[in-house]
Design a protein around this motif. Structure first.
Motif, PDB file in Angstrom:
ATOM      1  N   ALA A 103     -46.850-142.609  44.772  1.00 37.10           N
ATOM      2  CA  ALA A 103     -45.632-143.299  44.741  1.00 37.10           C
ATOM      3  C   ALA A 103     -44.967-143.532  46.426  1.00 37.10           C
ATOM      4  O   ALA A 103     -44.233-144.234  46.917  1.00 37.10           O
ATOM      5  N   GLY A 104     -44.982-142.188  47.127  1.00 33.21           N
ATOM      6  CA  GLY A 104     -44.521-141.940  48.450  1.00 33.21           C
ATOM      7  C   GLY A 104     -45.170-142.781  49.403  1.00 33.21           C
ATOM      8  O   GLY A 104     -44.540-143.573  50.364  1.00 33.21           O
ATOM      9  N   PHE A 105     -46.548-143.056  49.191  1.00 30.18           N
ATOM     10  CA  PHE A 105     -47.221-143.892  49.958  1.00 30.18           C
ATOM     11  C   PHE A 105     -46.722-145.625  49.952  1.00 30.18           C
ATOM     12  O   PHE A 105     -46.785-146.090  50.972  1.00 30.18           O
ATOM     13  N   GLU A 106     -46.130-145.927  48.795  1.00 27.72           N
ATOM     14  CA  GLU A 106     -45.452-147.283  48.806  1.00 27.72           C
ATOM     15  C   GLU A 106     -44.076-147.499  49.274  1.00 27.72           C
ATOM     16  O   GLU A 106     -43.820-148.696  49.362  1.00 27.72           O
ATOM     17  N   ILE A 107     -43.377-146.486  49.372  1.00 29.73           N
ATOM     18  CA  ILE A 107     -41.745-146.592  49.809  1.00 29.73           C
ATOM     19  C   ILE A 107     -41.900-146.879  51.280  1.00 29.73           C
ATOM     20  O   ILE A 107     -42.563-146.106  52.160  1.00 29.73           O
ATOM     21  N   ASN A 108     -41.055-148.007  51.351  1.00 25.43           N
ATOM     22  CA  ASN A 108     -40.668-148.400  52.938  1.00 25.43           C
ATOM     23  C   ASN A 108     -39.515-147.696  53.267  1.00 25.43           C
ATOM     24  O   ASN A 108     -38.374-148.023  52.856  1.00 25.43           O
ATOM     25  N   VAL A 109     -39.657-146.847  54.226  1.00 29.46           N
ATOM     26  CA  VAL A 109     -38.196-145.972  54.576  1.00 29.46           C
ATOM     27  C   VAL A 109     -37.285-147.078  55.176  1.00 29.46           C
ATOM     28  O   VAL A 109     -36.057-146.786  55.019  1.00 29.46           O
ATOM     29  N   SER A 110     -37.616-148.027  55.830  1.00 25.00           N
ATOM     30  CA  SER A 110     -36.596-149.083  56.371  1.00 25.00           C
ATOM     31  C   SER A 110     -35.920-149.704  55.338  1.00 25.00           C
ATOM     32  O   SER A 110     -34.626-150.053  55.419  1.00 25.00           O
ATOM     33  N   SER A 111     -36.613-150.194  54.316  1.00 23.72           N
ATOM     34  CA  SER A 111     -35.803-150.707  53.069  1.00 23.72           C
ATOM     35  C   SER A 111     -34.932-149.888  52.599  1.00 23.72           C
ATOM     36  O   SER A 111     -33.748-150.422  51.889  1.00 23.72           O
ATOM     37  N   LEU A 112     -34.984-148.484  52.587  1.00 28.92           N
ATOM     38  CA  LEU A 112     -33.955-147.547  52.232  1.00 28.92           C
ATOM     39  C   LEU A 112     -32.525-147.667  52.940  1.00 28.92           C
ATOM     40  O   LEU A 112     -31.591-147.162  52.453  1.00 28.92           O
ATOM     41  N   SER A 114     -31.522-150.482  54.497  1.00 26.61           N
ATOM     42  CA  SER A 114     -31.126-151.844  54.368  1.00 26.61           C
ATOM     43  C   SER A 114     -29.715-151.971  53.172  1.00 26.61           C
ATOM     44  O   SER A 114     -29.673-150.999  52.441  1.00 26.61           O
ATOM     45  N   ARG A 115     -29.291-153.102  53.187  1.00 28.70           N
ATOM     46  CA  ARG A 115     -28.196-153.257  52.101  1.00 28.70           C
ATOM     47  C   ARG A 115     -28.569-153.039  50.647  1.00 28.70           C
ATOM     48  O   ARG A 115     -27.809-152.510  50.146  1.00 28.70           O
ATOM     49  N   GLN A 116     -29.943-153.365  50.522  1.00 25.10           N
ATOM     50  CA  GLN A 116     -30.454-153.142  49.299  1.00 25.10           C
ATOM     51  C   GLN A 116     -30.773-151.771  48.741  1.00 25.10           C
ATOM     52  O   GLN A 116     -30.417-151.154  47.669  1.00 25.10           O
ATOM     53  N   GLY A 117     -30.986-151.103  49.781  1.00 17.14           N
ATOM     54  CA  GLY A 117     -31.209-149.510  49.852  1.00 17.14           C
ATOM     55  C   GLY A 117     -29.893-148.847  49.378  1.00 17.14           C
ATOM     56  O   GLY A 117     -29.689-148.132  48.497  1.00 17.14           O
ATOM     57  N   TYR A 118     -28.914-149.265  50.228  1.00 11.77           N
ATOM     58  CA  TYR A 118     -27.409-148.766  50.049  1.00 11.77           C
ATOM     59  C   TYR A 118     -27.137-149.212  48.487  1.00 11.77           C
ATOM     60  O   TYR A 118     -26.255-148.397  47.904  1.00 11.77           O
ATOM     61  N   SER A 119     -27.254-150.387  47.977  1.00 14.21           N
ATOM     62  CA  SER A 119     -26.851-150.798  46.791  1.00 14.21           C
ATOM     63  C   SER A 119     -27.500-149.861  45.689  1.00 14.21           C
ATOM     64  O   SER A 119     -27.106-149.424  44.597  1.00 14.21           O
ATOM     65  N   ALA A 120     -28.945-149.425  45.997  1.00 13.54           N
ATOM     66  CA  ALA A 120     -29.648-148.793  45.096  1.00 13.54           C
ATOM     67  C   ALA A 120     -29.156-147.371  44.766  1.00 13.54           C
ATOM     68  O   ALA A 120     -28.961-146.615  43.973  1.00 13.54           O
ATOM     69  N   ILE A 121     -28.786-146.926  46.040  1.00 14.24           N
ATOM     70  CA  ILE A 121     -27.831-145.380  46.214  1.00 14.24           C
ATOM     71  C   ILE A 121     -26.663-145.507  45.432  1.00 14.24           C
ATOM     72  O   ILE A 121     -26.396-144.584  44.678  1.00 14.24           O
ATOM     73  N   ALA A 122     -26.020-146.547  45.583  1.00 15.66           N
ATOM     74  CA  ALA A 122     -24.733-146.496  44.776  1.00 15.66           C
ATOM     75  C   ALA A 122     -24.798-146.715  43.402  1.00 15.66           C
ATOM     76  O   ALA A 122     -24.106-146.028  42.565  1.00 15.66           O
ATOM     77  N   THR A 123     -25.775-147.558  43.070  1.00 22.47           N
ATOM     78  CA  THR A 123     -26.286-147.707  41.520  1.00 22.47           C
ATOM     79  C   THR A 123     -26.743-146.425  41.006  1.00 22.47           C
ATOM     80  O   THR A 123     -26.130-146.055  40.094  1.00 22.47           O
ATOM     81  N   GLY A 188     -34.148-143.756  42.635  1.00 23.80           N
ATOM     82  CA  GLY A 188     -34.113-142.903  41.341  1.00 23.80           C
ATOM     83  C   GLY A 188     -35.165-142.056  41.279  1.00 23.80           C
ATOM     84  O   GLY A 188     -35.024-141.234  40.387  1.00 23.80           O
ATOM     85  N   GLU A 189     -36.132-141.926  42.173  1.00 20.92           N
ATOM     86  CA  GLU A 189     -36.976-140.615  42.083  1.00 20.92           C
ATOM     87  C   GLU A 189     -36.758-139.629  43.301  1.00 20.92           C
ATOM     88  O   GLU A 189     -36.921-138.550  42.895  1.00 20.92           O
ATOM     89  N   LEU A 190     -36.221-140.319  44.310  1.00 18.70           N
ATOM     90  CA  LEU A 190     -36.011-139.181  45.345  1.00 18.70           C
ATOM     91  C   LEU A 190     -34.542-138.330  45.170  1.00 18.70           C
ATOM     92  O   LEU A 190     -34.687-136.994  45.141  1.00 18.70           O
ATOM     93  N   LEU A 191     -33.556-139.116  44.992  1.00 17.56           N
ATOM     94  CA  LEU A 191     -32.224-138.528  45.016  1.00 17.56           C
ATOM     95  C   LEU A 191     -32.370-137.362  43.842  1.00 17.56           C
ATOM     96  O   LEU A 191     -31.701-136.375  43.558  1.00 17.56           O
ATOM     97  N   PRO A 192     -32.849-137.819  42.384  1.00 17.60           N
ATOM     98  CA  PRO A 192     -32.740-136.531  41.311  1.00 17.60           C
ATOM     99  C   PRO A 192     -33.650-135.303  41.766  1.00 17.60           C
ATOM    100  O   PRO A 192     -33.185-134.451  41.246  1.00 17.60           O
ATOM    101  N   ILE A 193     -34.662-135.597  42.578  1.00 14.38           N
ATOM    102  CA  ILE A 193     -35.544-134.455  43.053  1.00 14.38           C
ATOM    103  C   ILE A 193     -34.541-133.634  43.870  1.00 14.38           C
ATOM    104  O   ILE A 193     -34.467-132.381  43.904  1.00 14.38           O
ATOM    105  N   PHE A 194     -34.117-134.199  44.720  1.00 14.35           N
ATOM    106  CA  PHE A 194     -33.048-133.475  45.693  1.00 14.35           C
ATOM    107  C   PHE A 194     -31.981-132.709  44.900  1.00 14.35           C
ATOM    108  O   PHE A 194     -31.509-131.529  44.983  1.00 14.35           O
ATOM    109  N   ALA A 195     -31.358-133.626  43.784  1.00 15.94           N
ATOM    110  CA  ALA A 195     -30.426-132.954  43.265  1.00 15.94           C
ATOM    111  C   ALA A 195     -30.637-131.959  42.355  1.00 15.94           C
ATOM    112  O   ALA A 195     -29.931-130.903  42.164  1.00 15.94           O
ATOM    113  N   ILE A 196     -31.720-132.235  41.609  1.00  7.65           N
ATOM    114  CA  ILE A 196     -32.171-131.037  40.717  1.00  7.65           C
ATOM    115  C   ILE A 196     -32.541-129.616  41.493  1.00  7.65           C
ATOM    116  O   ILE A 196     -32.709-128.653  40.969  1.00  7.65           O
ATOM    117  N   SER A 197     -33.278-130.032  42.642  1.00  2.97           N
ATOM    118  CA  SER A 197     -33.535-128.750  43.582  1.00  2.97           C
ATOM    119  C   SER A 197     -32.406-128.106  43.916  1.00  2.97           C
ATOM    120  O   SER A 197     -32.214-126.918  43.893  1.00  2.97           O
TER     121      SER A 197
END
Length: 203
Positions: A103-112, A114-123, A188-197
């Motif tokens: 799953a990490g291989f498929e993540i484009n860091v630049s997309s995080l 972007s505006r869509q990335g910020y919207s995903a974080i807010a969501t 939704g996969e990265l932030l919960p890992i950070f939060a639970i850690s």
């Protein structure tokens, strides 16, 4: 005479008991090892059959779905054909680690970024807050804050490793919908890992 024989008799009994105990332990170890092989057999069979069944359906049903269904069936809570003893937990952890890695291989860091990335974080933050609030209301605010955080993290988590094969099997990878699912799934996969850690490190 009896005083001479009694130590020998006791020694013989002790030796027989030790041999019996070692034989029992050896038998249990053999059964335990055979159970591991049986579990590995069923797990391997499921891993082999799932992509075949997916192709038979024209990939309308991803192999991940079959893996989940078969995992439920052969697991200890249903047919108990495969257990979680011996080396199976190591295999499970290895598979989970590989799933996160792919799953990490498929993540484009630049997309995080972007505006869509910020919207995903807010969501995700909103979903976390709603999960915490819902848990607090259901329990009438009778638990600690860490409990509500854990419930909120669980409710706001996604399984990107499960979503990716579905996107690819339906040809949605690379499309606007696929990219949106990828970005939101990554957050939704990265932030919960950070939060639970952070939560576990504070306990």
């Amino acid at each position: 005479m009896f005083s001479t024989l009694s130590p020998l008799f006791l020694t013989d009994l002790g030796t027989s008991g030790a041999l019996l105990a070692s034989g029992t332990a050896l038998s249990e170890a053999t059964n335990h090892e055979s159970d591991q092989f049986v579990s590995i057999f069923w797990i391997t069979l499921v891993a082999l059959l799932s992509p075949i069944l997916s192709r038979l359906t024209g990939k309308k049903i991803p192999d991940v779905v079959f893996l989940l269904i078969f995992g439920l069936l052969i697991g200890p809570n249903m047919l108990n054909l495969a257990n979680t003893e011996g080396g199976i937990p190591l295999l499970k952890e290895l598979g989970l680690g590989m799933l996160f890695l792919i799953a990490g291989f498929e993540i484009n860091v630049s997309s995080l970024r972007s505006r869509q990335g910020y919207s995903a974080i807010a969501t995700w933050v909103v979903c976390l807050a709603l999960g915490m609030a819902g848990a607090a209301v259901i329990t009438s605010f009778s638990h600690e804050l860490n409990t509500y955080i854990a419930v909120g993290v669980a409710l706001s988590s996604t399984a990107l490793g499960t979503l990716l094969p579905m996107l690819k099997s339906h040809g949605a990878a690379g499309t606007p919908v696929g990219n949106a699912v990828l970005v939101h799934g990554a957050v939704g996969e990265l932030l919960p890992i950070f939060a639970i850690s952070l939560l576990l490190s504070s306990r």
